[in-house]
Each structure stands twice: as C-alpha cells, then as structure tokens.
Design a protein around this motif. Structure first.
Motif, PDB file in Angstrom:
ATOM      1  N   SER A 271      -4.138  -3.002   3.635  1.00 52.22           N
ATOM      2  CA  SER A 271      -2.968  -3.806   3.994  1.00 52.22           C
ATOM      3  C   SER A 271      -2.488  -3.426   5.387  1.00 52.22           C
ATOM      4  CB  SER A 271      -1.845  -3.585   2.972  1.00 52.22           C
ATOM      5  OG  SER A 271      -1.475  -2.217   2.897  1.00 52.22           O
ATOM      6  N   ALA A 272      -2.805  -2.199   5.802  1.00 56.55           N
ATOM      7  CA  ALA A 272      -2.423  -1.734   7.132  1.00 56.55           C
ATOM      8  C   ALA A 272      -3.286  -2.336   8.222  1.00 56.55           C
ATOM      9  CB  ALA A 272      -2.493  -0.213   7.209  1.00 56.55           C
ATOM     10  N   GLY A 273      -4.315  -3.092   7.843  1.00 60.77           N
ATOM     11  CA  GLY A 273      -5.094  -3.809   8.834  1.00 60.77           C
ATOM     12  C   GLY A 273      -4.346  -5.014   9.378  1.00 60.77           C
ATOM     13  N   TYR A 274      -3.210  -5.314   8.759  1.00 60.87           N
ATOM     14  CA  TYR A 274      -2.434  -6.501   9.130  1.00 60.87           C
ATOM     15  C   TYR A 274      -2.066  -6.518  10.612  1.00 60.87           C
ATOM     16  CZ  TYR A 274       1.502  -9.780   9.240  1.00 60.87           C
ATOM     17  OH  TYR A 274       2.355 -10.810   9.553  1.00 60.87           O
ATOM     18  N   ALA A 275      -1.607  -5.383  11.135  1.00 62.72           N
ATOM     19  CA  ALA A 275      -1.181  -5.327  12.539  1.00 62.72           C
ATOM     20  C   ALA A 275      -2.337  -5.665  13.471  1.00 62.72           C
ATOM     21  CB  ALA A 275      -0.609  -3.957  12.876  1.00 62.72           C
ATOM     22  N   GLY A 276      -3.510  -5.086  13.206  1.00 61.45           N
ATOM     23  CA  GLY A 276      -4.664  -5.350  14.051  1.00 61.45           C
ATOM     24  C   GLY A 276      -5.167  -6.774  13.928  1.00 61.45           C
ATOM     25  N   ILE A 277      -5.164  -7.295  12.702  1.00 62.14           N
ATOM     26  CA  ILE A 277      -5.634  -8.663  12.496  1.00 62.14           C
ATOM     27  C   ILE A 277      -4.673  -9.660  13.158  1.00 62.14           C
ATOM     28  CG2 ILE A 277      -6.057 -10.436  10.736  1.00 62.14           C
ATOM     29  CD1 ILE A 277      -7.073  -8.178   8.919  1.00 62.14           C
ATOM     30  N   LYS A 278      -3.400  -9.427  12.997  1.00 64.57           N
ATOM     31  CA  LYS A 278      -2.411 -10.319  13.616  1.00 64.57           C
ATOM     32  C   LYS A 278      -2.542 -10.318  15.134  1.00 64.57           C
ATOM     33  CE  LYS A 278       2.533 -11.416  13.574  1.00 64.57           C
ATOM     34  NZ  LYS A 278       3.882 -11.026  13.055  1.00 64.57           N
ATOM     35  N   LYS A 279      -2.890  -9.181  15.696  1.00 57.29           N
ATOM     36  CA  LYS A 279      -3.013  -9.047  17.140  1.00 57.29           C
ATOM     37  C   LYS A 279      -4.322  -9.644  17.661  1.00 57.29           C
ATOM     38  CE  LYS A 279      -3.087  -5.537  20.823  1.00 57.29           C
ATOM     39  NZ  LYS A 279      -2.976  -4.078  21.130  1.00 57.29           N
ATOM     40  N   ASN A 280      -5.400  -9.506  16.910  1.00 53.95           N
ATOM     41  CA  ASN A 280      -6.727  -9.847  17.430  1.00 53.95           C
ATOM     42  C   ASN A 280      -7.347 -11.140  16.898  1.00 53.95           C
ATOM     43  OD1 ASN A 280      -7.433  -7.370  19.102  1.00 53.95           O
ATOM     44  ND2 ASN A 280      -6.893  -6.408  17.164  1.00 53.95           N
ATOM     45  N   ALA A 281      -6.925 -11.586  15.729  1.00 51.51           N
ATOM     46  CA  ALA A 281      -7.512 -12.800  15.163  1.00 51.51           C
ATOM     47  C   ALA A 281      -6.948 -14.033  15.863  1.00 51.51           C
ATOM     48  CB  ALA A 281      -7.230 -12.865  13.670  1.00 51.51           C
TER      49      ALA A 281
ATOM     50  N   PHE B  39       5.865  -4.113  10.859  1.00 51.31           N
ATOM     51  CA  PHE B  39       4.957  -4.092  12.010  1.00 51.31           C
ATOM     52  C   PHE B  39       3.518  -3.834  11.593  1.00 51.31           C
ATOM     53  CE2 PHE B  39       2.556  -1.510  15.043  1.00 51.31           C
ATOM     54  CZ  PHE B  39       2.528  -2.362  16.142  1.00 51.31           C
ATOM     55  N   SER B  40       3.333  -2.868  10.703  1.00 50.35           N
ATOM     56  CA  SER B  40       1.998  -2.327  10.445  1.00 50.35           C
ATOM     57  C   SER B  40       1.273  -2.900   9.241  1.00 50.35           C
ATOM     58  CB  SER B  40       2.090  -0.808  10.261  1.00 50.35           C
ATOM     59  OG  SER B  40       2.813  -0.507   9.068  1.00 50.35           O
ATOM     60  N   GLY B  41       2.014  -3.294   8.222  1.00 50.24           N
ATOM     61  CA  GLY B  41       1.383  -3.675   6.965  1.00 50.24           C
ATOM     62  C   GLY B  41       1.300  -2.524   5.989  1.00 50.24           C
ATOM     63  N   TYR B  42       1.679  -1.315   6.421  1.00 52.25           N
ATOM     64  CA  TYR B  42       1.764  -0.203   5.479  1.00 52.25           C
ATOM     65  C   TYR B  42       2.902  -0.481   4.499  1.00 52.25           C
ATOM     66  CZ  TYR B  42      -1.469   2.764   8.110  1.00 52.25           C
ATOM     67  OH  TYR B  42      -2.592   3.281   8.701  1.00 52.25           O
ATOM     68  N   LEU B  43       2.817   0.126   3.323  1.00 51.52           N
ATOM     69  CA  LEU B  43       3.831  -0.093   2.304  1.00 51.52           C
ATOM     70  C   LEU B  43       5.159   0.542   2.715  1.00 51.52           C
ATOM     71  CD1 LEU B  43       1.600   0.911  -0.726  1.00 51.52           C
ATOM     72  CD2 LEU B  43       2.315  -1.418  -0.182  1.00 51.52           C
ATOM     73  N   PRO B  44       6.286  -0.067   2.330  1.00 50.46           N
ATOM     74  CA  PRO B  44       7.566   0.608   2.537  1.00 50.46           C
ATOM     75  C   PRO B  44       7.633   1.750   1.524  1.00 50.46           C
ATOM     76  CG  PRO B  44       7.885  -1.381   1.250  1.00 50.46           C
ATOM     77  CD  PRO B  44       6.436  -1.366   1.656  1.00 50.46           C
ATOM     78  N   ILE B  45       8.003   2.937   1.929  1.00 46.93           N
ATOM     79  CA  ILE B  45       7.943   4.065   0.994  1.00 46.93           C
ATOM     80  C   ILE B  45       9.195   4.205   0.144  1.00 46.93           C
ATOM     81  CG2 ILE B  45       6.351   5.344   2.466  1.00 46.93           C
ATOM     82  CD1 ILE B  45       8.695   7.190   3.216  1.00 46.93           C
ATOM     83  N   THR B  46      10.234   3.431   0.442  1.00 47.96           N
ATOM     84  CA  THR B  46      11.461   3.499  -0.352  1.00 47.96           C
ATOM     85  C   THR B  46      11.854   2.112  -0.848  1.00 47.96           C
ATOM     86  OG1 THR B  46      12.959   3.163   1.531  1.00 47.96           O
ATOM     87  CG2 THR B  46      12.310   5.436   1.031  1.00 47.96           C
ATOM     88  N   THR B  47      12.580   2.097  -1.950  1.00 49.18           N
ATOM     89  CA  THR B  47      13.090   0.837  -2.491  1.00 49.18           C
ATOM     90  C   THR B  47      14.035   0.178  -1.501  1.00 49.18           C
ATOM     91  OG1 THR B  47      12.909   1.721  -4.743  1.00 49.18           O
ATOM     92  CG2 THR B  47      14.321  -0.200  -4.432  1.00 49.18           C
ATOM     93  N   ALA B  48      14.824   0.984  -0.806  1.00 48.16           N
ATOM     94  CA  ALA B  48      15.788   0.452   0.167  1.00 48.16           C
ATOM     95  C   ALA B  48      15.079  -0.294   1.295  1.00 48.16           C
ATOM     96  CB  ALA B  48      16.646   1.582   0.734  1.00 48.16           C
ATOM     97  N   ALA B  49      13.967   0.252   1.779  1.00 49.86           N
ATOM     98  CA  ALA B  49      13.221  -0.401   2.865  1.00 49.86           C
ATOM     99  C   ALA B  49      12.607  -1.716   2.388  1.00 49.86           C
ATOM    100  CB  ALA B  49      12.135   0.535   3.381  1.00 49.86           C
ATOM    101  N   TYR B  50      12.126  -1.723   1.159  1.00 54.48           N
ATOM    102  CA  TYR B  50      11.558  -2.948   0.597  1.00 54.48           C
ATOM    103  C   TYR B  50      12.645  -4.019   0.439  1.00 54.48           C
ATOM    104  CZ  TYR B  50       9.651  -6.120  -2.955  1.00 54.48           C
ATOM    105  OH  TYR B  50       9.254  -7.230  -3.656  1.00 54.48           O
ATOM    106  N   ASN B  51      13.782  -3.622  -0.110  1.00 53.05           N
ATOM    107  CA  ASN B  51      14.874  -4.579  -0.307  1.00 53.05           C
ATOM    108  C   ASN B  51      15.413  -5.100   1.018  1.00 53.05           C
ATOM    109  OD1 ASN B  51      14.714  -4.364  -3.099  1.00 53.05           O
ATOM    110  ND2 ASN B  51      16.260  -2.745  -3.219  1.00 53.05           N
ATOM    111  N   LEU B  52      15.476  -4.230   2.018  1.00 52.95           N
ATOM    112  CA  LEU B  52      15.948  -4.648   3.335  1.00 52.95           C
ATOM    113  C   LEU B  52      14.999  -5.682   3.937  1.00 52.95           C
ATOM    114  CD1 LEU B  52      17.829  -4.429   5.765  1.00 52.95           C
ATOM    115  CD2 LEU B  52      16.527  -2.412   6.519  1.00 52.95           C
ATOM    116  N   THR B  53      13.698  -5.411   3.832  1.00 54.46           N
ATOM    117  CA  THR B  53      12.696  -6.342   4.365  1.00 54.46           C
ATOM    118  C   THR B  53      12.785  -7.696   3.663  1.00 54.46           C
ATOM    119  OG1 THR B  53      11.187  -4.526   4.916  1.00 54.46           O
ATOM    120  CG2 THR B  53      10.218  -6.705   4.680  1.00 54.46           C
ATOM    121  N   LYS B  54      12.928  -7.656   2.358  1.00 50.37           N
ATOM    122  CA  LYS B  54      13.020  -8.903   1.593  1.00 50.37           C
ATOM    123  C   LYS B  54      14.301  -9.650   1.933  1.00 50.37           C
ATOM    124  CE  LYS B  54      11.744 -10.611  -2.936  1.00 50.37           C
ATOM    125  NZ  LYS B  54      11.146 -10.223  -4.233  1.00 50.37           N
ATOM    126  N   GLY B  55      15.400  -8.902   2.052  1.00 54.85           N
ATOM    127  CA  GLY B  55      16.685  -9.515   2.364  1.00 54.85           C
ATOM    128  C   GLY B  55      16.710 -10.168   3.734  1.00 54.85           C
TER     129      GLY B  55
END
Length: 432
Positions: A266-276, A338-354
C-alpha cells in the motif's frame, strides 16, 4: 493535503531554555526518494516546533543495510539513539535485549503521556511482547494490495479480480487485448507466501508464526501454498504473470503499461501516483474462493523505530518527545495520506476520513479496510521468526526456480522449508 503547521505538542518542549543548545538525537532510517524527502520534512517540522531537542535524520540505505549498519555501530559503541528496522528484523531485535530500550519503558521513564490502546491493534500486535507492551514504535506499516490500470481494463472489458480464480480469465482477456502481461509483483515472499497464508488463515510457521516461541518451524509447503505457487508458475509461462525481481522492480513494468496489474505494498501508492502517467485503481489482494468463503486480514510490512541503549537520559527524553510527535494525529494523517502507509492510530485514521481524503482519493482506504477484516488469529497476527532476512533469501531462490521452470512448486517449497528450518534452529540455539 496541505502541509500542516504543527505546534509543540510535547512535554519535552517545556525543558527548553534559550540559554542552552538543543540536545541532538540521531535517527538512522531507510527511506529514500520521495519518502525520504517527506521524512526530512517531518523532522524539520519537529525541530521547528520546539527548541529543546534537534533530531538529525540520516539515510543509511535499504532496510537490510540500515539494520546491518546499526548492529555494526552498536558493537563499535557508536550507535544512534533511534534506528528504523523492517518487520522481518523484529525477532532479532527482541533477542538483543541488552541493546534495546523498549518503547513502553522509555515513555514511562521519560514522563511522556503514552497510551498503547490508541494505536491500531493490527499494527502494534507485531511489535509488542507477550504482555502487550510495545517494544518499538510503529512508523511505516503497510500491507499488500492490487493496483490496476483502468484504461487497460476498459480496453479488455474486464473488472479487477477479487479472487485468484478470476485472475485466470481476467489475465487472458488482458493479453488478448494487447497487454504484454497480466500482472507483476513486488516482494514475492511477503505478498505471495506470507500474506497469502494470512489471507486464508493458514500458518506460515508453527508456534503461532513464531509468536509462541523460538522453537518454531516453517509450514509454507502446505497444499494451499503449493497450489498458489504452482498456478503462478503456470501463469509465468503463459504471460498472465511476469516476474520482475525480489524487491519492487515490478513498478517499471506497471509504469510502462506492459503489465496491467501490480501486487505491491500500500506504501507503493506515493511512487505510483508520482510516476504512473495513467489513471489507476486500488483493490484488495485476491484470495482463493475455493479455499475460504471470507478472506482474513492481511499482515503488515514496513518498519518500526527501535531505541538503542548506551545514551544519556536527556537524549532519551528527546527520543520520547520525538516519538510522541510522530504519533500525533496530524503527523500520522499527513504521512498516511502522502505515502499510503497505514495510519498507526485510530485518531489519525478518523482525522483522514473526516477530512474527506478517502472519498476524494478512491482506493486509499482499501489497505485499512483489508487489515481490519475480521478478528485476527494466531495465523493472521504477523510473523516473528529469527534469521528471517536470510530465510526470505532462500524463499526467493525457491520461487525463482519455479518461475524459470527448473523445479515444481512442491519440491521447491519443501526444499525452502528444510533450509529455512536449519536457520531457525541456529537462531534458537544462539538465543537460548
């Protein structure tokens, strides 16, 4: 997402005084390219947010090179305070009790507010001891997904395969429409043996994949594993699958539109978004529907941050301060988006979704959803195996022997299990 203006969130900042120089903290990492630039940005923001500590981030090469450098530095008593170690090095780091300063103890000793329950259990379970105490700090955790080229799929009149059974017909139609290959892959052992095991709730090794003790033995030569590798060997011969190397070299075939699909982190997202230079989609990693009705969660890859012993208490106060900063919702959400790495906390996930990020960037929530599928079992928590770096090399050799037609799947995997078990036995003897 716009770059956030992050304030001093940390207790460590209260130590600061304009009359004193900042305490320097050295962090060795393995983030190159766009990810390395982002790491430098995060560090610069932290340094600007307070004046008690100054983190110096140093790129030390790929994961293996970074870990090797840290081990050599520790032996020479020149180790950094903080080092990034990939997930396959976890068992080795845990065995080096005299070298590591467990994160849960560091945070307590430094007086930092720290609540392990705020972190995603699918991530932290990999890096905790048997009592649930966090040994290292998750930083960049990822899981494999399937990327696909929307234009090539439209041309072939197909939709992304949900199962490996569907991969056959989808691949054939893509080839018939002019594609040079159906799919390629990165990190073949991680995606097609380790995560394939977890996806089907099958053991990769005994003793709960090593979590139950160092006297574990490998089990990836089961009928399911043989079936999957055998089918991929067939696909390699007819073009549905195209092998690209042991790391993430397959990205070139995906960027060039030779291959319509790419199983990658999933962390390949940043590179794919940049290069594809085309519109791409993201879906969950396929599963064998003939084996399970509902797939289980995949497991993480990536790395965590380990604190090394041998430094002064004020330096460890700085490390604790920095780790708290890295875990804050703002920083984690920004890093995740930015990266596609997982958010490591519930708060970061909820913030991103919000913030509507997932709605605006379809597919970016796939990794989180896939990781939180069902209730984790001893087969889907992750892997904790000694000498796993070397074992992965053995697995790579075995898979390559199938791809090039030198061996059948059963004999190749049997041989890899035999050789890998010898390495596990050596690790067990060395650490008992």
């Amino acid at each position: 997402m716009q770059k956030r203006k992050l304030s001093a969130l940390l207790l460590g900042a209260s130590i600061a005084s304009s009359g004193f120089a900042a305490t320097e903290i050295e962090w060795w990492h393995a983030m190159g390219g766009a990810l390395g630039e982002k790491v430098n940005e995060i560090v610069a923001d932290y340094n600007a947010s307070q004046d008690a500590f100054k983190v110096k981030a140093t790129y030390k090469g790929n994961y293996s090179e970074t870990m090797t450098s840290a081990i050599a530095a520790f032996r020479a008593k020149q180790q950094p305070e903080l080092v990034q170690v990939f997930e396959v090095g976890t068992a080795s780091m845990m065995a080096a009790e005299g070298a590591i300063y467990p994160v849960h103890k560091l945070m307590r000793d430094s007086g930092q507010a720290f609540d392990g329950s705020k972190y995603l259990s699918a991530v932290t379970g990999y890096y905790t001891d048997n009592d649930g105490n966090m040994l290292s700090m998750p930083f960049n955790s990822s899981t494999p997904v399937l990327y696909y080229n929307k234009a090539m799929f439209a041309k072939a009149g197909v939709t992304p395969p949900k199962t490996w059974e569907e991969m056959q017909s989808v691949g054939e139609k893509l080839l018939a429409s002019g594609a040079k290959c159906g799919f390629t892959t990165a990190w073949q052992s991680w995606v097609h043996l380790e995560n394939m095991s977890s996806r089907h709730n099958q053991p990769f090794a005994t003793k709960a994949n090593g979590f139950g003790g160092m006297d574990t033995r490998l089990a990836f030569n089961s009928p399911l594993h043989v079936k999957h590798v055998s089918k991929m060997g067939e696909w390699q011969q007819n073009g549905i699958f195209s092998y690209s190397g042991r790391r993430n070299d397959g990205s070139a075939k995906f960027y060039s539109q030779d291959c319509a699909m790419y199983t990658e982190s999933s962390a390949g997202y940043a590179g794919i978004k940049k290069n594809a230079k085309f519109d791409f989609g993201v879906v969950e990693l396929p599963y064998w529907s003939g084996e399970v009705k509902q797939p289980s969660n995949t497991i993480i890859g990536g790395a965590s941050l380990w604190v090394l012993k041998g430094h002064k208490s004020e330096e460890y106060n700085g490390v604790a301060s920095f780790l708290n900063y890295l875990s804050s919702a703002d920083v984690q959400a920004d890093w995740h988006q930015f990266s596609g790495y997982l958010p490591i906390t519930t708060a970061a996930y909820n913030l991103t979704k919000g913030e509507g990020f997932y709605a605006k960037n379809l597919g970016t929530e796939i990794a989180v959803q896939q990781m939180t599928t069902g209730t984790p079992t001893e087969n889907t928590k992750g892997l904790r195996l000694g000498n796993f770096i070397q074992i992965r090399g053995v697995i790579d050799e075995a898979l390559e022997s199938v791809w090039n037609g030198e061996a059948d799947a059963q004999s190749a995997l049997d041989n890899a299990v035999k050789r890998g078990n010898m390495m596990l036995s050596k690790f067990e003897k060395a650490n008992n």
